[in-house]
Design an enzyme around this catalytic site. Structure first.
Site, PDB file in Angstrom:
ATOM      1  N   TYR B 280       0.839  -1.197   0.000  1.00 16.56           N
ATOM      2  CA  TYR B 280       0.000   0.000   0.000  1.00 16.56           C
ATOM      3  C   TYR B 280       0.875   1.248   0.000  1.00 16.56           C
ATOM      4  CZ  TYR B 280      -4.360   2.523   0.897  1.00 16.56           C
ATOM      5  OH  TYR B 280      -5.468   3.324   0.785  1.00 16.56           O
ATOM      6  N   TYR B 328      -1.377   4.938 -10.326  1.00 14.08           N
ATOM      7  CA  TYR B 328      -2.403   4.162 -11.064  1.00 14.08           C
ATOM      8  C   TYR B 328      -3.808   4.611 -10.667  1.00 14.08           C
ATOM      9  CZ  TYR B 328      -5.316  -0.206 -10.709  1.00 14.08           C
ATOM     10  OH  TYR B 328      -6.323  -1.140 -10.663  1.00 14.08           O
TER      11      TYR B 328
END
Lengths: 130, 381
Positions: B280, B328
């Site tokens: 993450y 992204y």
């Protein structure tokens, strides 16, 4: 920022302390754990209703960040230095350093508490160089 | 009891990502669900478990089930921030192992970019937060900046090292047609992007996008009947540490230290067995701290570990191969996309960004302000 739910039953003695120029924390008589922020039980042994104590207000900067993009309620104040301070009694709290250039504060600096009105008008603990 | 091979991931999908104004949180999740079920070769009527997370509704777990027309016999609305979906994966495995459901869907959607006025987190200043709120630390970035300041002071980590991670992650994004930011990025671009909360600059921070995702988790018996090769859950661990940064015991060690150790032990593998890693990346510092806490390098060595392109497409340590939350997409809670990318890599579906011969992956989700972590190890063998 203003919140009409505050102070609450956990925090009222803390904010009353700030208004009286005292930085208050809690201490467990059963296991000697120092508790901050104030809670209704010991975070270590679970004993209810820890004692209240008053800090000497002296501590060391544990972490610092100079805020350049302030949240909406703090617009116009940046840059300012938000701290995590390790108080000598063994608890850590967030605060802000005042009366000095924000970039001049370093981790490891000694600081002491002073009280000023916070954003909601309530006397609030801040720190300044010791 | 172990969750090793208690379930397999049979289908994954995103919804449209980026800026999706003609959507709601419900339509994005429906879009992802339909695509993930098609990917798995299953029908909506097969779904008997539903695991959701979000702060977009009054009772998100009920609203999305109602909208989709699913009445699950196993429901989980664990909400521990962006890591919730890695928690869900472990919970789905346990539920399947216990026979409580057979086909569980993990779902997420957010329209925070296009409809922020309606669905953004409400910042609360009451209860424990009243002791931080007066000081104006922007959340969550300011808390991560605090951790970075501590790591810099304790170990000599630099902004240049963090910038290198953003650059490597962007290089992966350039290979992913679905990534939101694909143009080349340099170390200087990151360093000159402007301070948000020192020492973090704008490009140390994740994107702010819309998007949704779905993951279909099935029992071993069902997995063996499907066309695509199952991706097995081999290990999982989870840990919750604190809610606010002033309550984090050591700002350089995240709850991944506990959850990662459990995941590795359960899977029976070691760091060097892994082919790729998805961590993450809410902020560059999140990745550095998580890598150290998971034991990929020693405490303090994270800066060197992530610098000079080591984690990029030409580097030796493939990390965040979809372009991550940094480049992204990052629709508020990013953790579900870690699972989606790891599954695609393990299936060999990643085209230009495919990691060669990938059979074993680790994913590690972090939520809150370094508050929660769940780490999962996935494999195709």
């Amino acid at each position: 920022m203003s919140d009409d739910t505050l102070p609450d039953p956990d925090s009222e003695p803390y904010w009353d302390g700030a208004a009286a120029g005292e930085l208050r924390y809690r201490h467990c008589a059963s296991c000697e754990t120092v508790i901050f922020y104030p809670r209704s039980l010991c975070t270590h042994c679970g004993a209810p209703n820890p004692d209240w104590a008053v800090s000497k207000g002296q501590g060391t900067v544990y972490a610092v960040s100079v805020v350049h993009r302030a949240p909406p309620a703090f617009k116009g104040q940046s840059p300012y230095a938000v701290l995590l301070v390790d108080l000598d009694e063994g608890f850590r709290m967030m605060s802000r350093i005042i009366d000095v250039e924000p970039d001049s504060v370093s981790i490891g600096d000694r600081v002491r508490v002073i009280f000023q009105d916070g954003p909601d008008g309530r006397p609030t603990p801040y720190f300044t160089p010791a | 009891m172990s969750l090793k091979r208690a379930c397999a991931i049979a289908g994954v999908a995103e919804s449209r990502l980026g800026v999706v104004p003609d959507s709601t949180v419900l339509t994005l999740q429906a879009e992802a669900l339909v695509a993930a079920l098609a990917d798995a070769g299953l029908e909506k009527s097969d779904v008997d478990g539903l695991l959701v997370s979000g702060a977009w509704g009054r009772l998100p777990g009920l609203q999305i089930a109602e909208y989709l027309g699913i009445q699950p016999s196993y429901a989980d609305s664990t909400m521990v921030g962006g890591a919730s979906f890695e928690f869900h994966l472990g919970h789905a495995a346990a539920a399947i192992q216990a026979g409580l459901c057979k086909v569980a869907v993990i779902l997420y959607g957010s329209t925070q970019r296009s409809r922020a006025d309606k669905y953004i987190f409400q910042i609360r200043n009451d209860l424990g937060y009243q002791y931080e709120a007066p000081y104006g630390l922007p959340t969550p970035v300011g808390s991560y900046a605090m951790a970075a300041s501590r790591h810099f002071a304790q170990y000599g980590t630099t902004s240049e090292q963090l910038a290198d991670l953003a650059v490597s992650t962007r290089e992966w994004a350039a290979l992913n047609p679905k990534a939101y930011r694909r143009e080349p990025l340099t170390r200087e671009d990151v360093l000159n992007s402007g301070p948000i909360a020192t020492p973090l600059n704008k490009l140390d921070c994740c994107l702010f996008t819309d998007g949704g995702g779905a993951v279909v988790v099935v029992s071993p018996e069902i997995a063996k009947t499907l066309d695509k090769a199952p991706v097995w859950l081999l290990g999982q661990g989870e840990s919750v540490s604190h809610a606010q940064i002033s309550e984090m015991p050591d700002l350089t060690v995240t709850p991944a230290a506990k959850s990662g150790a459990r995941a590795f032990e359960m899977a029976g593998v070691t760091h060097t067995d892994l082919d790729l890693v998805q961590i993450y990346d809410s902020f560059t510092i999140t990745v550095l701290l998580t890598l150290e806490s998971l034991g990929f390098c020693s405490p303090g060595a994270g800066g060197e570990f992530i610098s000079n392109g080591r984690t990029g497409p030409s580097g030796e340590f493939p990390l965040n191969t979809n372009g991550g939350g940094l480049s992204y997409c990052h629709p508020g809670q990013y953790g579900i996309f870690l699972i989606i990318e790891a599954v695609r890599q393990l299936r060999g579906e990643c085209d230009a960004r495919q990691v060669a011969d990938a059979t074993l992956a680790l994913i590690s989700g972090t939520g809150g302000v370094l508050s929660s972590n769940s780490t999962c190890i996935l494999g195709v063998e």
